[in-house]
Design a protein around this motif. Structure first.
Motif, PDB file in Angstrom:
ATOM      1  N   LYS A 189      99.594 117.693  52.436  1.00 57.10           N
ATOM      2  CA  LYS A 189     100.495 118.806  52.730  1.00 57.10           C
ATOM      3  C   LYS A 189      99.702 120.016  53.210  1.00 57.10           C
ATOM      4  N   ASN A 190     100.308 120.758  54.119  1.00 55.72           N
ATOM      5  CA  ASN A 190      99.742 122.039  54.531  1.00 55.72           C
ATOM      6  C   ASN A 190     100.232 123.128  53.591  1.00 55.72           C
ATOM      7  N   ARG A 202      95.634 126.248  54.191  1.00 54.26           N
ATOM      8  CA  ARG A 202      94.803 125.201  53.602  1.00 54.26           C
ATOM      9  C   ARG A 202      95.407 123.837  53.893  1.00 54.26           C
ATOM     10  N   ASN A 203      94.529 122.860  54.215  1.00 58.92           N
ATOM     11  CA  ASN A 203      94.938 121.457  54.269  1.00 58.92           C
ATOM     12  C   ASN A 203      94.668 120.859  52.899  1.00 58.92           C
ATOM     13  N   LYS A 204      95.722 120.519  52.190  1.00 57.30           N
ATOM     14  CA  LYS A 204      95.565 120.076  50.806  1.00 57.30           C
ATOM     15  C   LYS A 204      95.847 118.575  50.699  1.00 57.30           C
ATOM     16  N   ALA A 205      94.878 117.844  50.232  1.00 54.43           N
ATOM     17  CA  ALA A 205      95.018 116.405  49.991  1.00 54.43           C
ATOM     18  C   ALA A 205      94.996 116.172  48.485  1.00 54.43           C
ATOM     19  N   ARG A 206      96.020 115.498  47.994  1.00 57.05           N
ATOM     20  CA  ARG A 206      96.132 115.239  46.560  1.00 57.05           C
ATOM     21  C   ARG A 206      96.278 113.735  46.338  1.00 57.05           C
ATOM     22  N   LEU A 207      95.411 113.176  45.512  1.00 60.99           N
ATOM     23  CA  LEU A 207      95.506 111.763  45.163  1.00 60.99           C
ATOM     24  C   LEU A 207      96.310 111.647  43.872  1.00 60.99           C
TER      25      LEU A 207
END
Length: 587
Positions: A147-148, A158-163
């Motif tokens: 999600k941005n 921010r480019n947010k990557a969540r596992l």
């Protein structure tokens, strides 16, 4: 002029960057298309970019309000300050597009960097261990959420990557047991801001990076290796989770236990009623900390205490200090020298865009009383999912807009089988919001800090089942803290009974606020509740059960006990002066 030139250069550079990112693979086809079109029609007379692909309406709107949000904002505002130039420069190193699949994300270096940052957090916190899957155990799948993150203006920051773990595959009693974790009520947030406006201190905000990874779990849980980051030597192995991974049912509880234990260890006191409130105070100063999962707001009458708290938290957790609170849980907060203003105009704009209501006509009121239908009048049903989505969006907007509370409450009663007339009523709320998008709550600094409440009810206002509607609101001086508008669960046999049930509901909210304010250091016992029905006041003050009150459910009579203990006092007020009357009928 120099700054304006630099700004335009940054904007053009970013547009070129985005174009090359999205359409780089189509350069050859684009050149062929340009040559083909040029032979049919003069290129000088063509409007638009020939290299751009065909956009549907939804895609065009997304492009307008998403990828180039900060360029549009700067052009609309016609500003050339250094802050906006920094936004342009910063945006050049962020992906403006959210990938639709993990495969596309792995092709984008910006998103790969975001995923690597997330994986590095797992290594730093020692979240898991790579092991072979034991016999008889099953591994839970993992998924990337990309999600941005945007600020209040819609600019990508921010480019947010969540596992996350696929928690829906967990089995109760095997993979998890207790899952409950306390969450701050929205009234508690408004109460916090009202207190800050009265005391005149600033409220700050912090965010815990990968907060759930700090909580430890007791259960034996295994997850699969994330896509794109499989171990080349042990591709069939799985991870045994040691810390609370996002998506697990027990993750919020584990994080709260970790945070509360840390704060209690450092002499912070937990709230008596609100367990997400932590307090530190002496005879002169007070520091308040309000926690909503991984978002933390705090403020103090002593600025040095705020600095010490920030240092304390950064020493234990990896934190993002956001400075003064401006955007929290969808609420836009403006902290001014003479008070605090709370609004949700960005959320209103997003809702109008989501439901394609930007170009509708405006309305002066949010709701009109339903008219009696004729026997031969048709009222076909509508898409139930669309209706519920619109109602759900409006429900959150009532966190700062009491003016639409009654309208949303009335429309939400038809979510099972919505009809066209009900959908038209919801659309009128959106038309009203389009005309009044920036209304909000104002908490003045110079207002006294005194708790008082207003209670009111209509009588048999619901035409379907003839139930009444409860209305109530609570103030701290001129600061509106909470309000209620809800259809009663009983069918009142008199207007007095309806008013009595509403007064009991208002009393329950007053008692909660009283206990909350005790932690702040204020004792507001014997709070005034204003009611415009004399018979209701007599029933509250008279402890004797007689023929006219024996049918009222016992659970509503606790207001008598509160009156006898001097926790509240009920007073008569004229209907024209009763603020709660606005929550029981259409404006």
């Amino acid at each position: 002029m120099a700054e304006s030139s630099i700004l335009r250069a940054f904007s053009l550079f970013l547009l070129a960057f985005a174009a090359s990112e999205v359409f780089g693979a189509a350069d050859t086809e684009g050149d062929a298309r340009i040559r083909r079109v040029n032979t049919i029609h003069p290129q000088s007379q063509i409007l638009g970019d020939l290299a751009s692909l065909v956009l549907t309406r939804s895609r065009a709107q997304k492009s307008k309000f998403g990828e180039s949000a900060f360029i549009g904002y700067i052009q609309d505002q016609q500003r050339t300050n250094h802050t906006d130039q920094h936004h342009c420069l910063f945006g050049c190193f962020l992906s403006q597009l959210e990938p639709t699949s993990i495969a596309k994300a792995l092709e984008d270096p910006d998103w790969v960097a975001a995923m690597q940052e997330e994986m590095q957090q797992f290594i730093n916190q020692q979240v898991w261990k790579l092991v072979p899957l034991p016999d008889g155990k099953h591994a839970i799948g993992t998924k990337w959420i990309l999600k941005n993150k945007r600020d209040a203006r819609g600019i990508v920051v921010r480019n947010k990557a969540r596992l996350v773990a696929q928690g829906h595959r967990q089995e109760e009693g095997i993979d998890y047991d207790e899952v409950f974790a306390p969450v701050a009520r929205i009234e508690a947030i408004r109460l916090f801001l009202a207190f800050a406006s009265y005391m005149g201190f600033l409220v700050y905000q912090m965010d815990v990076k990968s907060a759930f990874l700090y909580g430890e779990i007791e259960e034996e849980v295994y997850v699969t290796q994330p896509k794109g980051f499989e171990d080349p030597y042990f591709p069939k192995h799985v991870y045994r989770v040691v810390k609370a991974l996002y998506g697990l049912h027990q993750a919020p509880r584990a994080w709260y236990a970790r945070l509360s234990a840390f704060l209690l260890k450092h002499n912070y006191r937990r709230g008596t009623i609100d367990k997400t409130l932590f307090i530190k105070k002496d005879s002169r100063d007070i520091l308040l900390v309000q926690v909503y999962v991984d978002d933390i707001i705090f403020g103090s009458t002593n600025k040095a205490w705020c600095d010490d708290f920030e240092v304390l938290m950064k020493g234990e957790f990896e934190m993002s200090a956001m400075g003064e609170m401006t955007f929290f849980l969808g609420l836009q907060v403006k902290q001014l020298p003479d008070g605090i203003f709370i609004s949700q105009d960005k959320y209103v704009k997003d809702m109008l865009t989501k439901f394609d209501m930007e170009s509708v006509r405006t309305a002066t009121t949010p709701y009109e009383a339903a008219k009696t239908k004729l026997k031969d009048e048709t009222d076909p049903p509508v898409n139930v999912h669309l209706y519920r989505s619109m109602i759900g969006s409006l429900m959150y907007l009532t966190a700062s807009r009491p003016d639409i509370m009654f309208a949303v409450s009335a429309c939400s009663r038809h979510q099972v089988t919505p009809l066209t007339s009900h959908l038209n009523a919801v659309k009128k709320i959106f038309k009203y919001l389009k005309g009044q998008p920036k209304l909000g709550l104002w908490y003045p600094k110079d207002s006294p800090f005194q708790l008082e409440a207003y209670s009111d009810s209509d009588y048999a206002g619901s035409h379907g089942d003839r139930k009444s509607t409860t209305g109530g609101c609570q103030f701290l001086g001129r600061r509106l803290i909470s309000w209620q508008c809800k259809k009663q669960t009983i069918v009142a046999t008199s207007s007095t009974e309806a008013e009595y049930v509403a007064a009991a509901s208002c009393c329950a909210q007053v008692l909660w606020i009283q206990n909350q304010l005790l932690d702040y250091g204020f004792n507001f016992m014997n709070t005034k509740i204003f009611i415009d029905n004399q018979s209701t006041i007599c029933i509250v003050k008279n402890p004797v059960f007689h023929q006219r009150t024996k049918h009222i459910e016992i659970r509503h009579h606790f207001i008598r006990d509160a009156n006898e203990k001097n926790l509240i006092q009920v007073l008569k007020i004229h209907t024209d002066d009763n603020v709660a009357d606005l929550l029981t009928k259409a404006l």
